[in-house]
Design an enzyme around this catalytic site. Structure first.
Site, PDB file in Angstrom:
ATOM      1  N   HIS A 196      18.480  52.768  36.882  1.00 25.09           N
ATOM      2  CA  HIS A 196      17.972  51.401  36.856  1.00 25.09           C
ATOM      3  C   HIS A 196      17.342  51.122  35.490  1.00 25.09           C
ATOM      4  CE1 HIS A 196      13.998  53.110  37.429  1.00 25.09           C
ATOM      5  NE2 HIS A 196      14.415  53.743  38.525  1.00 25.09           N
TER       6      HIS A 196
ATOM      7  N   HIS B 123      14.885  53.609  33.905  1.00 22.97           N
ATOM      8  CA  HIS B 123      15.483  54.757  33.208  1.00 22.97           C
ATOM      9  C   HIS B 123      15.889  54.343  31.794  1.00 22.97           C
ATOM     10  CE1 HIS B 123      16.660  56.003  37.477  1.00 22.97           C
ATOM     11  NE2 HIS B 123      15.910  57.004  37.056  1.00 22.97           N
TER      12      HIS B 123
ATOM     13  N   CYS C 191       5.998  64.593  51.726  1.00 28.68           N
ATOM     14  CA  CYS C 191       6.785  63.361  51.558  1.00 28.68           C
ATOM     15  C   CYS C 191       8.055  63.723  50.802  1.00 28.68           C
ATOM     16  CB  CYS C 191       6.034  62.283  50.790  1.00 28.68           C
ATOM     17  SG  CYS C 191       7.104  60.867  50.423  1.00 28.68           S
TER      18      CYS C 191
ATOM     19  N   CYS D 227       8.509  61.697  47.530  1.00 26.56           N
ATOM     20  CA  CYS D 227       7.749  62.223  46.381  1.00 26.56           C
ATOM     21  C   CYS D 227       8.145  63.652  46.049  1.00 26.56           C
ATOM     22  CB  CYS D 227       6.249  62.226  46.678  1.00 26.56           C
ATOM     23  SG  CYS D 227       5.508  60.618  46.935  1.00 26.56           S
TER      24      CYS D 227
ATOM     25  N   CYS E 295       2.961  57.749  53.386  1.00 27.57           N
ATOM     26  CA  CYS E 295       2.895  57.922  51.936  1.00 27.57           C
ATOM     27  C   CYS E 295       2.610  56.570  51.295  1.00 27.57           C
ATOM     28  CB  CYS E 295       4.211  58.487  51.405  1.00 27.57           C
ATOM     29  SG  CYS E 295       4.346  58.364  49.617  1.00 27.57           S
TER      30      CYS E 295
ATOM     31  N   HIS F  27       5.817  55.530  49.273  1.00 29.37           N
ATOM     32  CA  HIS F  27       7.085  55.313  49.975  1.00 29.37           C
ATOM     33  C   HIS F  27       6.953  54.625  51.323  1.00 29.37           C
ATOM     34  CE1 HIS F  27       8.103  58.404  46.966  1.00 29.37           C
ATOM     35  NE2 HIS F  27       9.218  57.709  46.898  1.00 29.37           N
TER      36      HIS F  27
ATOM     37  N   LYS G  48       8.421  43.126  42.272  1.00 36.77           N
ATOM     38  CA  LYS G  48       8.857  44.513  42.336  1.00 36.77           C
ATOM     39  C   LYS G  48      10.365  44.506  42.628  1.00 36.77           C
ATOM     40  CE  LYS G  48       7.424  48.816  44.520  1.00 36.77           C
ATOM     41  NZ  LYS G  48       8.408  49.525  45.251  1.00 36.77           N
TER      42      LYS G  48
ATOM     43  N   LYS H 243      16.204  46.464  46.569  1.00 34.99           N
ATOM     44  CA  LYS H 243      17.562  46.109  46.974  1.00 34.99           C
ATOM     45  C   LYS H 243      17.528  44.924  47.926  1.00 34.99           C
ATOM     46  CE  LYS H 243      19.823  50.505  46.287  1.00 34.99           C
ATOM     47  NZ  LYS H 243      19.877  51.827  46.905  1.00 34.99           N
TER      48      LYS H 243
END
Ligand SMILES: [Zn+2]
Length: 503
Positions: free
Chosen positions: A20, A23, A128, A131, A145, A148, A298, A301
């Site tokens: 994404h 990166h 998790c 993580c 978490c 997540h 944020k 998808k």
């Protein structure tokens, strides 16, 4: 002058998904610094790559009904393609599933064992999978978490542990004394606060029965290494640490490790602890960037607002995308990708400030003096502007502020645009042609300097500018800076640098 080495790394991208924009930004930050260091004459090595072990990829492969080896071989492809798409100048792309990485990570493990820093214990805790770590009470919100929003699994296992607590004070000392620099200041304070609370020993392996996909623990084939344990070691296994190779000797320790803010505690805590335990030198600096949002939200998808780096490069071109991510996004803070803002920045900074100045100056020099420069007589104002720009540029790049360094280039171009308006070479050309060409020669000098400064940010554009100026920088940076184009040097004609983006 002796040549310094400069080793820079990105975090390795987890291959359980497509690359994404985050990166892309991280790779570009490292690329910009790598290119800058090559520019100023440092012997530079730039590493990026992928993290391929852990339970997430293992589960994804299981769900897809394919072997995990096949899954990682497929998923690594877009990451490798992204490096080409971004015009990265990396020297190596490491995959943690490679044989060299596995055996290198095992050697590092053995060093920790030899130092009595690995022990076996039973661990019961909440894990998790997102993580890839056990969660403490602070990382939980309503039993889930905090990152997540998923309930962790309760796991009870006999694992190997790394005596990280033993290194807490030493790590704190390294950071407070700036032997290990953490950029920016806010992240440095954050990790120091964590060290104040104290680091705990950390589970460093998983039973193979629970997770068959990982680097085998030396002398115990029933266990694989905890994914962070092997992942962190990539920074030295890539240099063939296992064989203490010339590459490792030359480049370790790293001068800069670029990471995201979510993995600071792994890098400034566990990684440094591992290096201390193995009696290896520690990196000089860690540069921490923030997260990216898309149009103020944020990325997710479900919202359909995920920015695909391939798409925006197809739409806008690689240099404009590099520019936006390096100059518009704060280097060490959160930032937003916004298409309208992208077009604004493209127009104001690239098309106008740089592109128009370049077109006007080169066209006028063609018109008034057949494209030939005079002998440079730099005004005090120009000399001052160049000096200030270079000072800020070097200073900010050394402080991991790529945005501020880019702003210094823009300020220099601002000066160029004001200079042309103040002096009006098109008016002077009628009465004092020599003076007009003198002004244009100064502006060519400003553009020559700008092209050098832009090389780490906009490598293709900088090359086009230099080609049009018929200019090849010398290998020695200081000589390049000090040597203007000679009298009578001829520049070439060409197209505009940044065509307008159609909206
Ligand atoms: Zn999580």
């Amino acid at each position: 002058m002796s040549q310094e080495t400069y080793y820079i790394t990105t975090a390795i991208a987890y291959v359980n998904g497509r690359p994404h924009i985050g990166h892309a930004m991280e790779m570009l930050q490292a690329d910009c610094l790598a290119r800058y260091n090559r520019l100023i004459g440092n012997d530079t090595y730039f590493l990026t790559g992928t993290d391929e072990f852990g339970s997430k990829v293992y589960k994804t492969a299981e769900d897809a009904g394919i072997s995990v080896e096949k899954l990682v071989d497929q998923n690594v492809i877009p990451f490798q393609e992204l490096t080409t798409k971004l015009n990265l100048s990396h020297d190596q792309f490491i995959r943690t599933s490679s044989a060299q990485h596995r055996t290198g990570a095992q050697k590092l493990w053995q060093k920790l064992v030899d130092n009595n820093d690995i022990y076996k214990d039973t661990y019961e805790g909440l894990y998790c999978i997102g993580c890839e770590t056990y969660l403490g009470p602070k990382e939980l919100e309503d039993g889930k978490c905090a990152i997540h929003k998923k309930e962790p699994e309760l796991i009870k296992e006999e694992n190997y542990f790394f005596k990280l607590s033993k290194y807490n004070d030493q790590i704190k000392e390294l950071i407070t004394s700036d032997k290990l620099k953490i950029h920016p200041e806010a992240r440095r304070n954050e990790i120091l606060a964590q060290l104040e609370r104290g680091l705990h020993d950390i589970s460093f392996s998983r039973p193979k029965s629970a997770l068959p996909w990982g680097v085998e623990v030396p002398n115990d084939s029933d266990h694989v290494m905890y994914v962070w344990c092997d992942a962190l070691s990539n920074y030295i296994t890539a240099l063939d640490f296992e064989h203490d190779s010339a590459l490792f000797q030359k480049y370790w320790p790293a001068q800069m490790q670029v990471i995201g803010k979510d993995i600071l505690r792994f890098h400034a805590g566990i990684w440094i602890g591992m290096l201390l335990a193995a009696k290896l030198p520690i990196p000089e600096a860690i540069g921490v960037h923030g997260f990216m949002t898309s149009e103020g939200h944020k990325m997710s998808k479900s919202l359909g607002n995920v920015i695909d780096p391939f798409d925006i490069i197809d739409q806008y071109g690689v240099d404009p995308v590099r520019y936006y991510l390096l100059k518009e996004i704060p280097t060490a803070d959160d930032g937003d990708f916004n298409h309208d803002r992208f077009k604004e920045v493209h127009q104001s900074d690239l098309a106008n400030n740089l592109g128009n100045l370049f077109s006007r100056v080169t066209a006028m020099l063609q018109k008034y003096n057949d494209g030939k420069t005079l002998e440079l007589k730099a005004s005090e104002a120009l000399t001052q502007s160049l000096e200030t720009a270079w000072q800020t540029y070097h200073h900010q790049l050394k402080q991991f502020d790529l945005k501020k360094a880019a702003e210094a280039i823009m300020q220099l171009l601002d000066f160029g645009n004001k200079y042309i308006e103040q002096n009006q070479p098109w008016t002077l050309a009628k009465t004092e042609p020599e003076h007009a060409n003198q002004i244009l020669t100064e502006l060519i000098e400003l553009l020559r300097h700008s092209s050098i400064m832009l090389t780490p940010y906009l490598p293709q554009t900088a090359a086009v500018i230099q080609e049009r100026l018929n200019y090849v920088p010398t290998a020695d940076f200081q000589t390049s800076i000090k040597t203007p184009l000679p009298q009578g040097h001829e520049i070439s004609k060409g197209e505009s640098l940044f065509p307008r983006i159609e909206s």
